[in-house]
Design an enzyme around this catalytic site. Structure first.
Site, PDB file in Angstrom:
ATOM      1  N   LYS A 139       3.120  11.447   6.733  1.00 37.29           N
ATOM      2  CA  LYS A 139       2.293  11.266   7.927  1.00 37.29           C
ATOM      3  C   LYS A 139       2.847  12.008   9.128  1.00 37.29           C
ATOM      4  O   LYS A 139       2.562  13.178   9.325  1.00 37.29           O
ATOM      5  CB  LYS A 139       2.081   9.775   8.192  1.00 37.29           C
ATOM      6  CG  LYS A 139       1.241   9.087   7.099  1.00 37.29           C
ATOM      7  CD  LYS A 139       0.760   7.738   7.508  1.00 37.29           C
ATOM      8  CE  LYS A 139       0.014   7.017   6.386  1.00 37.29           C
ATOM      9  NZ  LYS A 139      -1.213   7.684   5.952  1.00 37.29           N
ATOM     10  N   PHE A 191       0.860  -1.172   0.000  1.00 38.93           N
ATOM     11  CA  PHE A 191       0.000   0.000   0.000  1.00 38.93           C
ATOM     12  C   PHE A 191       0.902   1.229   0.000  1.00 38.93           C
ATOM     13  O   PHE A 191       1.573   1.525   0.990  1.00 38.93           O
ATOM     14  CB  PHE A 191      -0.940   0.054   1.200  1.00 38.93           C
ATOM     15  CG  PHE A 191      -1.871   1.233   1.129  1.00 38.93           C
ATOM     16  CD1 PHE A 191      -3.055   1.146   0.426  1.00 38.93           C
ATOM     17  CD2 PHE A 191      -1.547   2.439   1.711  1.00 38.93           C
ATOM     18  CE1 PHE A 191      -3.904   2.234   0.309  1.00 38.93           C
ATOM     19  CE2 PHE A 191      -2.386   3.535   1.617  1.00 38.93           C
ATOM     20  CZ  PHE A 191      -3.564   3.436   0.907  1.00 38.93           C
ATOM     21  N   ASP A 198       9.687   2.874   1.432  1.00 36.13           N
ATOM     22  CA  ASP A 198       8.509   3.662   1.793  1.00 36.13           C
ATOM     23  C   ASP A 198       8.321   3.580   3.302  1.00 36.13           C
ATOM     24  O   ASP A 198       7.801   2.600   3.834  1.00 36.13           O
ATOM     25  CB  ASP A 198       7.272   3.134   1.059  1.00 36.13           C
ATOM     26  CG  ASP A 198       6.016   3.941   1.361  1.00 36.13           C
ATOM     27  OD1 ASP A 198       6.020   4.707   2.350  1.00 36.13           O
ATOM     28  OD2 ASP A 198       5.027   3.804   0.620  1.00 36.13           O
TER      29      ASP A 198
END
Length: 407
Positions: free
Chosen positions: A262, A148, A233
């Site tokens: 984030k 994801f 990532d």
């Protein structure tokens, strides 16, 4: 927290009001948050909940951390946006400190995590053409199944989640998908056209899947030997979540490029970044990439304050120490409603006995008991509380999970 300002509409009415005017994307739990502080939130009726999700790690430092709120307030009184048409007085310091924190040379500031991934893809392809000598338009990137990385059209092109992918084609070519945690399959997929291997050190959305010891080191060795980039990532796993600044540090691995997001915005503004080696990020020239809001003064001020919190190492140590509490508590629940779990630092994927309900149903039961968590797939829920959570709060949440699973 002081009592939240009362709204004219209650939770049920507000949820109903969203339906005709908001396009569907997430499937949120039926709670309407109106106020938050630290690890706790309150809904519009004043009910309190312990936040065990922390905005998918965007709230690593809790809600409204005083140092981050103060940094935002100070900058709001001075300057918020110039666009990248002009320089601003906050960006250089932010980039210098973020590069030092992550042990990298250069920073490409963006806004959202998906933008960081898209930017990383562009950088890898440009590097492949300019440095590696891959023929034009033939660069490939190897990714892992069950990944994801975001929801843009390019990113869902290499997703194996049909919910995220179906109905959004035609898809962007140039990606090869191999099983996660499988070095042999990875090696077979890499060839002279490979620009990069793009993976999550821990697959969050897939259920907090942690690879075998040696996998990340193997990816690093393979990419170095094959002459391609290792792009990690770390948008969910980075910035303290796993007990280190970056999750790759668990294997003392240094990727060529790291994607951050984030928590970099402190739960206040969206901030992301691509960080990496100078000879890689240096392939971008003026006009080839850009972002009006990327690196804006407000984002740089908050991002710098986030880096300052991490520079002490206190949050990383706290995640490691409380992670032991989390693992111990979950281990005690195995066989008592939990069939298995995976945890690193303050991050866990918990597999609940399907006979007790889906992950969604378990999350709703937890919500009714004052705990906010979220499902991933099937009967798996994820736990990722703010790094500011106390041991007592964490133990209480695990006690509530036990109650939900055994009552």
């Amino acid at each position: 927290m002081t009592a939240p300002a009362r709204t004219a509409r209650g939770s049920e009415e507000l949820i109903r009001a969203e339906e005709p005017v908001l396009a569907h994307n997430y499937h949120p739990l039926p709670v309407v948050v109106a106020r938050a502080e630290g690890a706790w939130v309150e809904d519009v009726e004043g009910r309190r909940y312990l936040d065990m999700l922390a905005g998918y790690s965007a709230l690593n430092f809790g809600h409204r951390h005083p140092a981050l709120v103060e940094a935002a307030h100070r900058q709001l009184d001075r300057l918020t946006l110039t666009s990248r048409a002009f320089h601003n007085d906050r960006l250089a310091g932010f980039a210098e400190r973020l590069a030092a924190l992550t042990g990298t040379d250069m920073v490409l500031p963006m806004n959202t995590g998906a933008e960081a991934v898209e930017s990383g893809i562009k950088v890898a392809r440009k590097w492949a053409y300019d440095v590696k000598g891959v023929p034009a338009d033939r660069a490939t990137i190897v990714v892992a199944a069950d990944n994801f990385h975001g929801r843009t059209t390019t990113i869902v092109s290499f997703s194996t989640d049909e919910t995220a992918r179906s109905g959004f084609g035609p898809f962007t070519p140039g990606f090869r998908i191999v099983p996660y945690n499988d070095l042999a399959a990875l090696e077979a997929a890499v060839d002279e056209t490979t620009a990069a291997v793009l993976i999550e050190p821990i697959q969050g959305e897939a259920g907090v899947l942690i690879p075998d010891d040696g996998y990340l080191a193997g990816v690093r060795e393979l990419t170095r030997r094959k002459g391609c980039l290792f792009v990690a990532d770390e948008i969910q796993s980075g910035l303290g979540r796993t007990g280190h600044t970056l999750a790759v540090e668990h294997e003392s691995v240094v990727p060529d490029v790291v994607l951050l997001g984030k928590a970099l915005g402190g739960g206040i503004v969206p901030v992301s970044a691509v960080v990496g080696r100078r000879d890689v990020l240096g392939v971008l020239h003026p006009g080839e990439h850009g972002s009006t809001f990327g690196g804006n003064p407000l984002a740089a001020a908050v991002g710098t304050a986030v880096v300052e919190l991490l520079e002490t190492g206190a949050f990383q140590r706290r995640a490691a120490e409380l992670g032991a509490v989390l693992r111990e508590g979950l281990a005690a629940l195995v066989g008592r409603g939990v069939v298995g779990f995976r945890a690193r630092g303050l991050w866990a994927g918990v597999d609940v006995d399907p006979a007790l309900g889906s992950g969604r149903e378990i999350s709703e039961r937890l919500m009714r008991e004052g705990i906010l968590a979220k499902d991933t797939h099937g009967s798996t829920i994820r736990l990722a509380p703010p790094l500011t959570v106390t041991a007592e709060e964490l133990t209480g949440a695990l006690g509530t999970l036990e109650k939900v699973l055994t009552s």
